[in-house]
Design a protein around this motif. Structure first.
Motif, PDB file in Angstrom:
ATOM      1  N   LEU A 152       1.102  -1.363   0.069  1.00 41.43           N
ATOM      2  CA  LEU A 152       0.087   0.333   0.377  1.00 41.43           C
ATOM      3  C   LEU A 152       1.099   1.124   0.057  1.00 41.43           C
ATOM      4  CD1 LEU A 152      -2.650  -1.082   2.315  1.00 41.43           C
ATOM      5  CD2 LEU A 152      -2.556  -1.491   0.656  1.00 41.43           C
ATOM      6  N   LYS A 153      -0.204   2.437  -0.812  1.00 35.95           N
ATOM      7  CA  LYS A 153       1.063   3.451  -0.675  1.00 35.95           C
ATOM      8  C   LYS A 153       0.771   4.707   0.487  1.00 35.95           C
ATOM      9  CE  LYS A 153       1.668   3.322  -5.988  1.00 35.95           C
ATOM     10  NZ  LYS A 153       1.172   4.110  -6.999  1.00 35.95           N
ATOM     11  N   VAL A 154       1.237   3.891   1.736  1.00 31.84           N
ATOM     12  CA  VAL A 154       0.761   5.153   2.519  1.00 31.84           C
ATOM     13  C   VAL A 154       2.762   4.784   2.978  1.00 31.84           C
ATOM     14  CG1 VAL A 154      -1.025   3.594   3.517  1.00 31.84           C
ATOM     15  CG2 VAL A 154       1.521   2.571   3.888  1.00 31.84           C
ATOM     16  N   SER A 155       2.239   6.468   4.583  1.00 30.30           N
ATOM     17  CA  SER A 155       3.569   7.131   4.839  1.00 30.30           C
ATOM     18  C   SER A 155       4.210   6.164   6.308  1.00 30.30           C
ATOM     19  CB  SER A 155       3.715   8.612   4.747  1.00 30.30           C
ATOM     20  OG  SER A 155       2.424   8.569   5.300  1.00 30.30           O
ATOM     21  N   GLY A 156       3.865   5.356   6.454  1.00 31.30           N
ATOM     22  CA  GLY A 156       3.986   4.342   7.639  1.00 31.30           C
ATOM     23  C   GLY A 156       3.120   4.407   8.170  1.00 31.30           C
ATOM     24  N   PRO A 157       3.641   3.620   9.299  1.00 31.43           N
ATOM     25  CA  PRO A 157       2.880   1.400  10.165  1.00 31.43           C
ATOM     26  C   PRO A 157       1.924   2.327  11.182  1.00 31.43           C
ATOM     27  CG  PRO A 157       4.911   2.115  11.148  1.00 31.43           C
ATOM     28  CD  PRO A 157       4.684   2.938  10.576  1.00 31.43           C
TER      29      PRO A 157
END
Length: 240
Positions: free
Chosen positions: A119-124
């Motif tokens: 997934l294109k996300v910036s963090g967990p």
């Protein structure tokens, strides 16, 4: 404005804040200040962790339920990897270190996962990695004026009803580092819809939640009302 009445509200991740606004817990001005503060704290925490521990990410696991994924990860003892989103009975999101996600992919495919989608996300998000953001966010929440809900609000932290303003603040703070238990929220909403003879609708942008609802095999369908045209068409249906 069109006269619809709502039996209950619930929201996925950031949408939980919108649900709280819909249920009368917070006003629009408070909502936007919360969105701004929440995103800044989560982004800052993700950047700090990435500098220390390495690249972070999330991946969708298709074909397994939350309990299966959580147990498999626990047994595999992969460091820095968590089940973060319980999207539906056949879709779970894992989050953590990129190298740990790669290890988890092999473990979960062996358990029967059909696909693993980065997934294109910036963090967990919604994992213990975000615990550093919880305390400052909780402190910020205590400075804001929350009201007791005027209609039912179902939290996606645990699928339970938010009873008062203080519980709302506690759930919003917990939400940063706790998994999104959307399957539990959908079960509760489905039960309420049957009990109150209500319809279910996704009112945010897109059709992601109505798709997850369909995958849950709920008896009552969920329609997508994420555009002005869809809302007007729904009103015409009710009037015909």
């Amino acid at each position: 404005e069109l006269g619809f009445s709502f039996a209950a509200h619930s929201g996925f991740s950031l949408g939980e804040l919108s649900a709280f606004a819909g249920g009368g817990i917070l006003d629009d001005e408070t909502l936007f200040s919360l969105v701004t503060k929440r995103s800044a704290l989560m982004d800052e925490e993700a950047r700090k962790i990435e500098e220390i521990q390495g690249k972070l990410g999330m991946a969708a696991i298709i074909g397994l339920d939350y309990a299966t994924v959580e147990q498999a990860l626990r047994e595999a003892q992969i460091p820095g990897l968590y089940a973060s989103n319980d999207n539906s009975t056949t879709q779970v999101v894992i989050a953590g270190l990129q190298e740990s996600i790669a290890q988890g992919k092999e473990v979960l495919q062996a358990k029967g996962a059909r696909r693993v989608i980065p997934l294109k996300v910036s963090g967990p998000f919604h994992t213990p990695f975000m615990e550093g953001a919880t305390e400052p966010f909780s402190a910020f929440l205590e400075t804001l004026d929350f009201k007791n809900p005027h209609s039912l609000v179902i939290s996606s932290v645990d699928g339970d009803v938010i009873k008062d303003a203080q519980q709302a603040k506690e759930h919003l703070a917990m939400q940063l580092a706790k998994p999104v238990r959307w399957t539990e929220a959908m079960k509760h909403l489905s039960s309420l819809a049957k009990e109150k003879h209500a319809q279910v609708a996704e009112t945010g942008f897109g059709t992601v939640l109505s798709g997850l609802w369909k995958n849950s095999n709920a008896e009552i369908p969920c329609r997508s009302l994420g555009s002005e045209d869809a809302i007007w068409n729904y009103k015409k249906e009710l009037e015909s």
